[in-house]
Design a protein around this motif. Structure first.
Motif, mmCIF file in Angstrom:
data_model
loop_
_atom_site.group_PDB
_atom_site.id
_atom_site.type_symbol
_atom_site.label_atom_id
_atom_site.label_comp_id
_atom_site.label_asym_id
_atom_site.label_seq_id
_atom_site.Cartn_x
_atom_site.Cartn_y
_atom_site.Cartn_z
ATOM 1 N N GLY A 1 11.133 13.508 -0.862
ATOM 2 C CA GLY A 1 10.788 12.317 -0.116
ATOM 3 C C GLY A 1 9.279 12.208 -0.050
ATOM 4 N N ILE A 2 8.788 11.034 0.288
ATOM 5 C CA ILE A 2 7.335 10.809 0.350
ATOM 6 C C ILE A 2 6.966 10.351 1.752
ATOM 7 C CG2 ILE A 2 5.391 9.530 -0.592
ATOM 8 C CD1 ILE A 2 8.461 9.424 -2.643
ATOM 9 N N THR A 3 6.004 11.033 2.360
ATOM 10 C CA THR A 3 5.452 10.623 3.650
ATOM 11 C C THR A 3 3.973 10.307 3.468
ATOM 12 O OG1 THR A 3 6.988 11.988 4.938
ATOM 13 C CG2 THR A 3 4.963 11.303 6.023
ATOM 14 N N VAL A 4 3.580 9.124 3.899
ATOM 15 C CA VAL A 4 2.168 8.728 3.856
ATOM 16 C C VAL A 4 1.613 8.842 5.271
ATOM 17 C CG1 VAL A 4 0.508 6.956 3.202
ATOM 18 C CG2 VAL A 4 2.691 7.125 1.981
ATOM 19 N N LEU A 5 0.644 9.732 5.440
ATOM 20 C CA LEU A 5 0.005 9.939 6.745
ATOM 21 C C LEU A 5 -1.361 9.265 6.731
ATOM 22 C CD1 LEU A 5 0.836 13.717 7.386
ATOM 23 C CD2 LEU A 5 2.035 11.706 8.258
ATOM 24 N N GLY A 6 -1.350 7.952 6.830
ATOM 25 C CA GLY A 6 -2.586 7.180 6.911
ATOM 26 C C GLY A 6 -2.756 6.662 8.321
ATOM 27 N N SER A 7 -3.298 5.472 8.446
ATOM 28 C CA SER A 7 -3.422 4.853 9.770
ATOM 29 C C SER A 7 -2.050 4.650 10.391
ATOM 30 C CB SER A 7 -4.148 3.512 9.650
ATOM 31 O OG SER A 7 -5.473 3.698 9.229
ATOM 32 N N THR A 8 -1.059 4.419 9.524
ATOM 33 C CA THR A 8 0.332 4.363 9.975
ATOM 34 C C THR A 8 1.143 5.443 9.269
ATOM 35 O OG1 THR A 8 0.846 2.697 8.291
ATOM 36 C CG2 THR A 8 0.255 1.897 10.478
ATOM 37 N N LEU A 9 2.318 5.707 9.792
ATOM 38 C CA LEU A 9 3.227 6.720 9.258
ATOM 39 C C LEU A 9 4.301 6.003 8.440
ATOM 40 C CD1 LEU A 9 4.432 9.641 9.278
ATOM 41 C CD2 LEU A 9 5.549 9.031 11.428
ATOM 42 N N ASP B 1 0.821 -1.212 0.000
ATOM 43 C CA ASP B 1 0.000 0.000 0.000
ATOM 44 C C ASP B 1 0.854 1.260 0.000
ATOM 45 O OD1 ASP B 1 0.872 -0.514 2.615
ATOM 46 O OD2 ASP B 1 -1.025 0.043 3.563
ATOM 47 N N ALA B 2 1.980 1.240 0.709
ATOM 48 C CA ALA B 2 2.849 2.421 0.739
ATOM 49 C C ALA B 2 3.490 2.662 -0.626
ATOM 50 C CB ALA B 2 3.929 2.253 1.804
ATOM 51 N N ASN B 3 3.912 1.606 -1.303
ATOM 52 C CA ASN B 3 4.505 1.765 -2.630
ATOM 53 C C ASN B 3 3.474 2.270 -3.634
ATOM 54 O OD1 ASN B 3 6.927 0.884 -1.662
ATOM 55 N ND2 ASN B 3 6.822 -1.149 -2.577
ATOM 56 N N ALA B 4 2.233 1.820 -3.496
ATOM 57 C CA ALA B 4 1.171 2.303 -4.377
ATOM 58 C C ALA B 4 0.960 3.800 -4.187
ATOM 59 C CB ALA B 4 -0.125 1.543 -4.099
ATOM 60 N N ALA B 5 1.048 4.255 -2.946
ATOM 61 C CA ALA B 5 0.924 5.687 -2.678
ATOM 62 C C ALA B 5 2.047 6.463 -3.353
ATOM 63 C CB ALA B 5 0.936 5.936 -1.166
ATOM 64 N N VAL B 6 3.246 5.919 -3.325
ATOM 65 C CA VAL B 6 4.389 6.570 -3.967
ATOM 66 C C VAL B 6 4.167 6.688 -5.475
ATOM 67 C CG1 VAL B 6 6.833 6.300 -4.527
ATOM 68 C CG2 VAL B 6 6.040 5.893 -2.202
ATOM 69 N N LEU B 7 3.617 5.642 -6.089
ATOM 70 C CA LEU B 7 3.402 5.650 -7.534
ATOM 71 C C LEU B 7 2.429 6.738 -7.960
ATOM 72 C CD1 LEU B 7 3.190 1.811 -8.243
ATOM 73 C CD2 LEU B 7 5.015 3.366 -8.944
ATOM 74 N N THR B 8 1.499 7.071 -7.105
ATOM 75 C CA THR B 8 0.528 8.104 -7.460
ATOM 76 C C THR B 8 1.012 9.504 -7.124
ATOM 77 O OG1 THR B 8 -1.858 8.556 -7.422
ATOM 78 C CG2 THR B 8 -0.805 8.203 -5.305
ATOM 79 N N ALA B 9 2.139 9.615 -6.402
ATOM 80 C CA ALA B 9 2.620 10.922 -5.937
ATOM 81 C C ALA B 9 3.428 11.680 -6.977
ATOM 82 C CB ALA B 9 3.474 10.749 -4.677
ATOM 83 N N ASP B 10 4.015 10.961 -7.960
ATOM 84 C CA ASP B 10 4.865 11.599 -8.978
ATOM 85 C C ASP B 10 5.950 12.462 -8.320
ATOM 86 O OD1 ASP B 10 3.868 10.536 -11.347
ATOM 87 O OD2 ASP B 10 2.225 11.976 -11.408
ATOM 88 N N ALA B 11 6.680 11.882 -7.385
ATOM 89 C CA ALA B 11 7.695 12.635 -6.649
ATOM 90 C C ALA B 11 8.905 12.950 -7.519
ATOM 91 C CB ALA B 11 8.138 11.837 -5.421
ATOM 92 N N ALA B 12 9.455 14.139 -7.348
ATOM 93 C CA ALA B 12 10.685 14.531 -8.033
ATOM 94 C C ALA B 12 11.882 13.865 -7.364
ATOM 95 C CB ALA B 12 10.832 16.051 -7.998
ATOM 96 N N ASP B 13 13.034 13.924 -8.020
ATOM 97 C CA ASP B 13 14.223 13.245 -7.500
ATOM 98 C C ASP B 13 14.675 13.778 -6.145
ATOM 99 O OD1 ASP B 13 14.336 11.584 -9.680
ATOM 100 O OD2 ASP B 13 15.823 12.774 -10.762
#
Length: 428
Positions: free
Chosen positions: A234-242, A219-231
């Motif tokens: 960093g990506i932080t997912v603030l869901g039920s877990t951090l 689930d965390a990697n899926a969130a990264v794929l939708t974020a289109d982050a630049a080089d």
């Protein structure tokens, strides 16, 4: 309008979400539903998927050509060879310290599977609990198997904490001599085709019988794929877990609660804490946190030092199965208490980025934030103050990220078919 559509299914900690994309990666449909009883019940995973798929407009459903699933990394279920769960799943946050000495003999110290909070420790508990033969499957792998009615496969990223070695593409040598070796999945890379949906299930759900099931991700990697982050982000997912994630040029050295995945041909390193939004829901049941947050001055310290864990045990930025939450004393003011909890979460995030940098990840210059917490401006300002870097929010759901994997697999197959056709028509 014609053209193929793809389906992404995100199995999170509290429920299921689906997303339908077209070939241009535009989001056509998205809907979510909570688990009826909880994360531990595979029947709830099935019920959520079935309900949401049948909610997709019929015209879109019949244009679906591929699908992929992401799930909580570490949630593990024991099942029979025909996929029937033998009991409840063991959730990702459950530590099994009684198997720590066995882990030492099976996997390298410091690796993602070496912790009492890892999947391998939970697997050992399930093996002890149920008679063999059995299968051990993570949440995303089990649901992918349900769609095909074939539980043979597992996706590589979901199985790192079970012991899969990504650099050598094999299970540890010590596993070959275990009586439970046959319980492990046949591993496939993320984004590869696993098979076709089971015909009977396709008819029940109103899906095309040629729908391809693609190996998903966490689930965390899926969130990264939708974020289109630049080089430099960093990506932080603030869901039920951090969850913290960072693209790197090479795999990181192993550290407490960390792992390196291969997603879309790139190395993605990160770690996941047991802390997160679930603590806020536990402390403020039924309360509008957005309204409460507006009473906070994010540029001032709360004066409190809390450790907001959902229960005993932490896995990142420190591997501490016995660590206790610090949620008291609770101030009279609810807004002050929320302020203190958000600061506690921000400290953990700050320590997490320091840990990843210590292990060799480039220090991010900016952050992209996803998940429910990304919509809270006061929390964002508190985090900017602690982390000393700008933060932007992304509201696209992880289900759309895992749908991109399915779309990429379709497009790759189409390109290979065109090359093959061109070669067959080339003059000899």
């Amino acid at each position: 309008m014609g053209g193929p559509l793809v389906l992404g299914i995100d199995l999170g900690t509290s429920g299921v979400r689906v997303a339908v994309l077209n070939a241009q990666r535009e989001l056509l449909f998205s809907k979510a539903v909570g688990y009826r009883r909880g994360l531990e019940y595979p029947e709830d995973w099935v019920a959520g998927c079935s309900q949401l798929i049948q909610a997709i407009p019929n015209a879109d459903r019949m244009r679906l050509e591929a699908m992929a699933v992401d799930g909580t990394s570490g949630t593990l279920v024991a099942c029979s060879h025909d996929g029937q769960p033998l009991g409840n799943a063991l959730p990702y946050h459950l530590a099994c310290p009684e198997h720590l000495s066995t882990l030492t003999a099976l996997v390298p110290t410091g690796g993602p599977a070496a912790s009492a909070s890892g999947s391998l420790a939970r697997a050992l508990r399930l093996i002890q609990q149920y008679s063999q033969p059995l299968l051990l499957r993570h949440q995303a792998d089990w649901i992918s198997g349900w769609f095909m009615q074939n539980w043979r496969y597992g996706e590589e990223g979901n199985n790192l904490r079970l012991g899969w070695c990504l650099s050598e593409n094999q299970w540890p040598e010590a596993f070959q001599h275990q009586s439970w070796k046959g319980a492990l999945p046949d591993i496939r890379p993320s984004g590869t085709m696993l098979g076709t949906i089971a015909p009977e299930l396709a008819r029940q759900l109103g899906l095309p019988e040629q729908l391809q099931v693609i190996a998903g991700t966490t689930d965390a990697n899926a969130a990264v794929l939708t974020a289109d982050a630049a080089d430099d982000e960093g990506i932080t997912v603030l869901g039920s877990t951090l969850v913290l994630k960072r693209f790197t040029d090479c795999p990181l050295d192993s550290g407490a609660g960390t792992s390196t995945h291969r997603v879309g041909g790139r190395w993605l390193a990160g770690g996941a804490s047991n802390s997160g939004g679930a603590v806020l829901r536990q402390c403020f049941p039924g309360i509008d946190l957005a309204e409460l947050s507006r009473q906070i001055d994010p540029d001032q310290d709360s004066g409190w030092d809390l450790r907001p864990l959902i229960g005993r045990g932490e896995r990142f930025p420190v591997d501490a199965p016995e660590m206790e939450a610090v949620l008291t004393p609770r101030p009279v003011s609810d807004s002050l208490y929320l302020h203190a909890l958000l600061e506690g979460l921000s400290r953990i995030e700050c320590q997490g980025w320091a840990k990843l940098t210590q292990l060799g990840a480039p220090a991010p210059k900016r952050l992209v934030t996803l998940g429910g917490g990304a919509r809270n401006p006061q929390w964002r300002r508190i985090r900017e103050r602690f982390l000393q870097m700008p933060i932007r929010s992304c509201t696209s759901p992880p289900a759309a990220g895992v749908a991109r994997l399915a779309l990429h697999a379709l497009q790759q197959r189409s390109e290979e078919s065109m090359v093959s056709e061109g070669e067959s028509h080339a003059p000899s």
